[in-house]
Motif scaffolding. Sequence first.
Motif, PDB file in Angstrom:
ATOM      1  N   ALA A 252       0.818  -1.297  -0.114  1.00 19.47           N
ATOM      2  CA  ALA A 252      -0.152   0.003  -0.219  1.00 19.47           C
ATOM      3  C   ALA A 252       0.792   1.426   0.151  1.00 19.47           C
ATOM      4  N   ARG A 253       1.718   1.456   0.725  1.00 14.65           N
ATOM      5  CA  ARG A 253       2.863   2.345   0.884  1.00 14.65           C
ATOM      6  C   ARG A 253       3.606   2.647  -0.285  1.00 14.65           C
ATOM      7  N   PHE A 254       3.930   1.391  -1.032  1.00 14.54           N
ATOM      8  CA  PHE A 254       4.731   1.538  -2.345  1.00 14.54           C
ATOM      9  C   PHE A 254       3.886   2.107  -3.356  1.00 14.54           C
ATOM     10  N   LEU A 255       2.438   1.659  -3.590  1.00 13.07           N
ATOM     11  CA  LEU A 255       1.252   1.967  -4.386  1.00 13.07           C
ATOM     12  C   LEU A 255       1.309   3.529  -4.113  1.00 13.07           C
ATOM     13  N   ALA A 256       1.297   3.990  -2.870  1.00 13.70           N
ATOM     14  CA  ALA A 256       1.161   5.330  -2.486  1.00 13.70           C
ATOM     15  C   ALA A 256       2.385   6.374  -2.879  1.00 13.70           C
ATOM     16  N   GLU A 257       3.358   5.659  -3.292  1.00 14.26           N
ATOM     17  CA  GLU A 257       4.598   6.509  -3.563  1.00 14.26           C
ATOM     18  C   GLU A 257       5.350   6.844  -2.563  1.00 14.26           C
ATOM     19  N   ASP A 258       5.033   6.279  -1.467  1.00 10.14           N
ATOM     20  CA  ASP A 258       5.928   6.702  -0.092  1.00 10.14           C
ATOM     21  C   ASP A 258       7.289   6.433  -0.489  1.00 10.14           C
ATOM     22  N   SER A 259       7.894   7.494  -0.334  1.00 15.22           N
ATOM     23  CA  SER A 259       9.544   7.531  -0.697  1.00 15.22           C
ATOM     24  C   SER A 259      10.440   6.544   0.414  1.00 15.22           C
ATOM     25  N   GLU A 260       9.777   6.311   1.366  1.00 14.85           N
ATOM     26  CA  GLU A 260      10.336   5.293   2.294  1.00 14.85           C
ATOM     27  C   GLU A 260      10.172   3.975   2.298  1.00 14.85           C
ATOM     28  N   ALA A 261       9.027   3.586   1.492  1.00  9.83           N
ATOM     29  CA  ALA A 261       8.771   2.398   1.071  1.00  9.83           C
ATOM     30  C   ALA A 261       9.226   1.785  -0.101  1.00  9.83           C
ATOM     31  N   SER A 262      10.339   0.946   0.206  1.00 10.71           N
ATOM     32  CA  SER A 262      10.931   0.206  -1.125  1.00 10.71           C
ATOM     33  C   SER A 262      10.779  -1.366  -0.857  1.00 10.71           C
ATOM     34  N   MET A 263      11.071  -1.686  -2.109  1.00 13.16           N
ATOM     35  CA  MET A 263      10.698  -3.330  -2.090  1.00 13.16           C
ATOM     36  C   MET A 263      11.908  -3.750  -3.271  1.00 13.16           C
ATOM     37  N   THR A 264      12.520  -4.803  -2.868  1.00 10.25           N
ATOM     38  CA  THR A 264      13.624  -5.356  -3.704  1.00 10.25           C
ATOM     39  C   THR A 264      12.746  -6.066  -4.990  1.00 10.25           C
ATOM     40  N   GLU A 265      13.508  -6.151  -5.715  1.00 10.63           N
ATOM     41  CA  GLU A 265      13.036  -6.858  -7.359  1.00 10.63           C
ATOM     42  C   GLU A 265      12.163  -8.003  -6.726  1.00 10.63           C
ATOM     43  N   GLN A 266      12.784  -9.137  -6.062  1.00 11.80           N
ATOM     44  CA  GLN A 266      11.878 -10.203  -5.442  1.00 11.80           C
ATOM     45  C   GLN A 266      10.801  -9.714  -4.878  1.00 11.80           C
ATOM     46  N   GLY A 267      10.941  -8.755  -4.036  1.00 12.53           N
ATOM     47  CA  GLY A 267       9.659  -8.261  -3.352  1.00 12.53           C
ATOM     48  C   GLY A 267       8.682  -7.903  -4.311  1.00 12.53           C
ATOM     49  N   ARG A 268       8.985  -7.273  -5.350  1.00 10.68           N
ATOM     50  CA  ARG A 268       7.812  -6.809  -6.356  1.00 10.68           C
ATOM     51  C   ARG A 268       7.495  -7.906  -6.948  1.00 10.68           C
ATOM     52  N   ARG A 269       8.361  -8.776  -7.531  1.00 11.65           N
ATOM     53  CA  ARG A 269       7.615 -10.144  -7.975  1.00 11.65           C
ATOM     54  C   ARG A 269       6.655 -10.666  -7.053  1.00 11.65           C
ATOM     55  N   ASN A 270       7.151 -10.856  -5.759  1.00 13.54           N
ATOM     56  CA  ASN A 270       6.072 -11.583  -4.806  1.00 13.54           C
ATOM     57  C   ASN A 270       4.816 -10.826  -4.573  1.00 13.54           C
ATOM     58  N   ALA A 271       5.013  -9.388  -4.814  1.00 12.55           N
ATOM     59  CA  ALA A 271       3.769  -8.467  -4.190  1.00 12.55           C
ATOM     60  C   ALA A 271       2.839  -8.944  -5.388  1.00 12.55           C
ATOM     61  N   ASP A 272       2.944  -9.069  -6.612  1.00 10.49           N
ATOM     62  CA  ASP A 272       2.066  -9.298  -7.339  1.00 10.49           C
ATOM     63  C   ASP A 272       1.372 -10.604  -7.301  1.00 10.49           C
ATOM     64  N   TYR A 273       0.410 -10.687  -6.216  1.00  5.07           N
ATOM     65  CA  TYR A 273      -0.322 -11.989  -5.953  1.00  5.07           C
ATOM     66  C   TYR A 273      -1.023 -12.464  -6.675  1.00  5.07           C
ATOM     67  N   ASN A 274      -1.542 -11.700  -7.638  1.00  8.92           N
ATOM     68  CA  ASN A 274      -2.500 -12.365  -8.658  1.00  8.92           C
ATOM     69  C   ASN A 274      -1.768 -12.784 -10.061  1.00  8.92           C
ATOM     70  N   ALA A 275      -0.546 -12.336  -9.983  1.00 10.88           N
ATOM     71  CA  ALA A 275       0.405 -12.716 -11.114  1.00 10.88           C
ATOM     72  C   ALA A 275      -0.107 -12.281 -12.468  1.00 10.88           C
ATOM     73  N   ASP A 276      -0.709 -11.203 -12.569  1.00 12.26           N
ATOM     74  CA  ASP A 276      -1.238 -10.324 -13.800  1.00 12.26           C
ATOM     75  C   ASP A 276      -0.100  -9.307 -14.285  1.00 12.26           C
ATOM     76  N   GLY A 277       0.945  -9.262 -13.683  1.00  5.57           N
ATOM     77  CA  GLY A 277       1.933  -8.522 -14.317  1.00  5.57           C
ATOM     78  C   GLY A 277       1.882  -6.901 -13.687  1.00  5.57           C
ATOM     79  N   ASP A 278       1.076  -6.870 -12.599  1.00  4.58           N
ATOM     80  CA  ASP A 278       1.272  -5.388 -11.892  1.00  4.58           C
ATOM     81  C   ASP A 278       0.773  -5.537 -10.711  1.00  4.58           C
ATOM     82  N   ILE A 279       1.506  -4.528  -9.839  1.00  9.53           N
ATOM     83  CA  ILE A 279       0.985  -4.438  -8.371  1.00  9.53           C
ATOM     84  C   ILE A 279      -0.161  -3.586  -8.368  1.00  9.53           C
ATOM     85  N   THR A 280      -1.162  -3.923  -7.864  1.00  6.91           N
ATOM     86  CA  THR A 280      -2.363  -3.058  -7.627  1.00  6.91           C
ATOM     87  C   THR A 280      -2.904  -3.432  -6.225  1.00  6.91           C
TER      88      THR A 280
END
Length: 95
Positions: free
Chosen positions: A52-80
């Motif tokens: 949620a913080r990442f999507l809100a563009e919170d400058s302190e919310a960072s995710m690794t590449e693996q974290g971004r892949r994991n965050a796409d729970y429904n595997a549609d290619g986007d984090i929403t």
Amino acid sequence: NLDEADKESAYEIAMSLYESGYFYSVEMNMIGISGDATCDNSVDVCDAVLIARFLAEDSEASMTEQGRRNADYNADGDITPDDIALILKKIARLI
């Protein structure tokens, strides 16, 4: 070449892994847990909050590449926000 029985067995194994929340990324040769945005090997509210913080563009919310892949729970290619909702439903055992 695989025969039909081998292909069916491989498919069943892949679907079992996918449904359990685990997936294998050939490109990065890394294993991740679907929903684990924090990469701490568990899926909890912290993951939903980070996304949620990442999507809100919170400058302190960072995710690794693996974290971004994991965050796409429904595997549609986007984090929403849909990914957040699905993660929270998983935590609440509604899915």
